[in-house]
Every structure is written in C-alpha cells, then in structure tokens.
Design a protein around this motif. Sequence first.
Motif, mmCIF file in Angstrom:
data_model
loop_
_atom_site.group_PDB
_atom_site.id
_atom_site.type_symbol
_atom_site.label_atom_id
_atom_site.label_comp_id
_atom_site.label_asym_id
_atom_site.label_seq_id
_atom_site.Cartn_x
_atom_site.Cartn_y
_atom_site.Cartn_z
ATOM 1 N N SER A 137 -37.311 -0.713 31.924
ATOM 2 C CA SER A 137 -36.454 -0.148 30.878
ATOM 3 C C SER A 137 -36.637 -0.933 29.590
ATOM 4 C CB SER A 137 -34.987 -0.193 31.324
ATOM 5 O OG SER A 137 -34.115 0.080 30.243
ATOM 6 N N SER A 138 -36.803 -0.230 28.488
ATOM 7 C CA SER A 138 -37.006 -0.896 27.195
ATOM 8 C C SER A 138 -35.775 -1.707 26.803
ATOM 9 C CB SER A 138 -37.319 0.137 26.115
ATOM 10 O OG SER A 138 -36.291 1.111 26.034
ATOM 11 N N PHE A 139 -34.594 -1.223 27.169
ATOM 12 C CA PHE A 139 -33.357 -1.942 26.854
ATOM 13 C C PHE A 139 -33.295 -3.267 27.611
ATOM 14 C CE2 PHE A 139 -28.822 -2.823 27.804
ATOM 15 C CZ PHE A 139 -28.386 -3.046 26.506
ATOM 16 N N ILE A 140 -33.632 -3.235 28.908
ATOM 17 C CA ILE A 140 -33.637 -4.450 29.718
ATOM 18 C C ILE A 140 -34.696 -5.426 29.226
ATOM 19 C CG2 ILE A 140 -33.985 -5.388 32.027
ATOM 20 C CD1 ILE A 140 -31.369 -3.882 31.683
ATOM 21 N N SER A 141 -35.850 -4.890 28.831
ATOM 22 C CA SER A 141 -36.919 -5.742 28.303
ATOM 23 C C SER A 141 -36.470 -6.438 27.022
ATOM 24 C CB SER A 141 -38.177 -4.913 28.028
ATOM 25 O OG SER A 141 -38.695 -4.371 29.213
#
Length: 337
Positions: free
Chosen positions: A269-273
């Motif tokens: 996930s881009s948010f988690i990254s």
Amino acid sequence: MSKSKIRNDKTCLNCRYVVENKFCPNCGQENTDTRKTFYHLFIHFFEDLTHYENAFWRTIKNLLFKPAALTKEYLSGKRLSYLAPVRLYIFISFITFLLITIFPSEINSPDNTAEKESSITTKNKSFQDTLSKNDSIKKNQTDSEEEDHLFNFGYASVEQLDSIQKNAPESEKLSDFSYWIIKKFQLVKEKNTQSEIIEKFVRTFTHNLPKVLFVFMPIFAFFLWLFHNKKRWYYFDHGIFTLHYFSFLLLIFLLLFLINKGLTPISESSFISLIQFLVNFIGIGWMIYYFYPAHHRFYGETRLISFLKSSLLFFINFVLIIIILSIFVIYTFINLH
C-alpha cells in the motif's frame, strides 16, 4: 515495600554482625524473619515487579525523549529510580540482537530473486513452463557471472594463486599480507556458494556486532575525556554518558526494526509505504541529532562551543567506527567456514 516482622535475635543472618535497627550496618540486609506466608511472598513479588516496571519505563522515557537526563540524574546520586547504565545497555543489547537473530532480514540472493520471479508466473501454467526454462538458463548465467565477480582478484583457484606466487618473477609476486588475505578470500569462494556466503556472513556479523560495539564504547568515552575539562569531569562520567548514548542508539534501532518488520507484509500500500518512510526518516534523524542536545545539556557549555565539539567528536567517531566495522567485515569474511 511490605512490612515484615523484625527478628528478636539481633545477629545478622548474613554476616553475623550485631544489628541494632532494621537493617544491618555491615552488609545492609534487613533483619526480618526468613519464613514468610504465601500472602507475604505474593505481595512482596508484586511490589518488586511494580517497582522494577516503574523504574524501567521511567528509564526508557527519559532515554528516548530527554537527552542526557539519565546521565545527570545518575551522577547526581539518584540511582534507585532508574535502571543502572550497564544493566540498561546489556538488556537493550540482548533484546535487540536476539530479535534480529530470530527475525533475520531477507537476503536478496540469486536464489531468492529467482523464487520471487517464478512466483509471479503461477497464474498461467503454460506460460509459466515456458518462462521457467528461460529463467533457469538466465539464472545459471547470472549465478555464474555474479560468482565470478564476487571478490574477484584475477585468480581461478587457490592452486593457481599458489603457483603464481611460487614461480612468478619477484616483481609480479604479491606481498605476504596480500597473498594471505587473497588466499583466504579464495578459499571461502571455493568452499561456499554465493548465497551460502551471504547467509553465513550476515549470521556471523550479527552475532559478533555487540562485541564490536562494546569494544568501541571505551574509545568513544576516551575522546569525550580528551575534549573536556579533566578537573571537572572524570573518565567515569564520560563512560556513563557513553553507556546511555549507545543504549539510546540501540533502542531506536530496535524500534525501527520492529516497526519495519510489522509493516513489511502490508507495505504494498502506498499509504503504508509513506508511513514506513516517515518513521525511518524521523528515527534516523533523531539518532543523528540526539548527540548534540545530549552533549550540550550534560557538559553545560555554550551552544556554539558545544556544537563545535559535538560536530568534531561526531566526525572522529564516525570515521573510527567505519574503520573498525570495515576491519570487522574483512575479519568476518575470511573466517567463514
């Protein structure tokens, strides 16, 4: 602590010294009955555990967010409210390297890369069969090329190296040290595959790194001693500061390690990254910056003088740790079996 009945006998059970009050003036042991009820044991255990937990969390809080506060408190005599510096460092060091050993980082070896690439093609069996043949050929070529370039000094085998060293003209022979070190590297290459070398190296390096840090700490304290007033500060004071500083570094490293391990499975996930990147950025930034306020608050010098000394000390120790780690890397590699 819970109340205990004072013994009528005034002879200390530990050292046989005469005890006039509650505690022995010779050894400090409490002159109370040794036979306790189960209720007393339970209450005593709970109180000790609560006291330890309070001291532990108070120590961790000050260590993380109040640079040099622990060191100043310890040297001022307030020692029962916090964990002792040596015990703190050993505890954090043990937990850190234990968890690193239990949860090792993934190694990007050719074998792992091939497994990841082959797993992508599982959706189409016929397409997978075609790619697997090509991947097998490419993998063998890649392994061969990478192994040839891993610590390649231009010798195909130990026998060739020995032959050249024995029969070549003096001008083309290696020095004794160069011959010894290259032969060690060549022996490791011949006895292990590339993936085995990486795996053994990481395991051995991680296992021995705490020893390297423990050896480096007296050197770090020595440079602190050189840069500050010898009449005001003893080497012991710099040693306590060093223990707390290295405990802080290991603790931040441990927290970052655990956070990254927890977020890695969902890092697609881009948010988690983004969160993972921000956490690492803040953590590493705090590790670098921490030394400056800790130095200023502990030694009490002006901000300019403290900044100049801190910067020079940081640079000197950074160069030293790179040199020591480089030597340790070479030592670890040539001692692989």
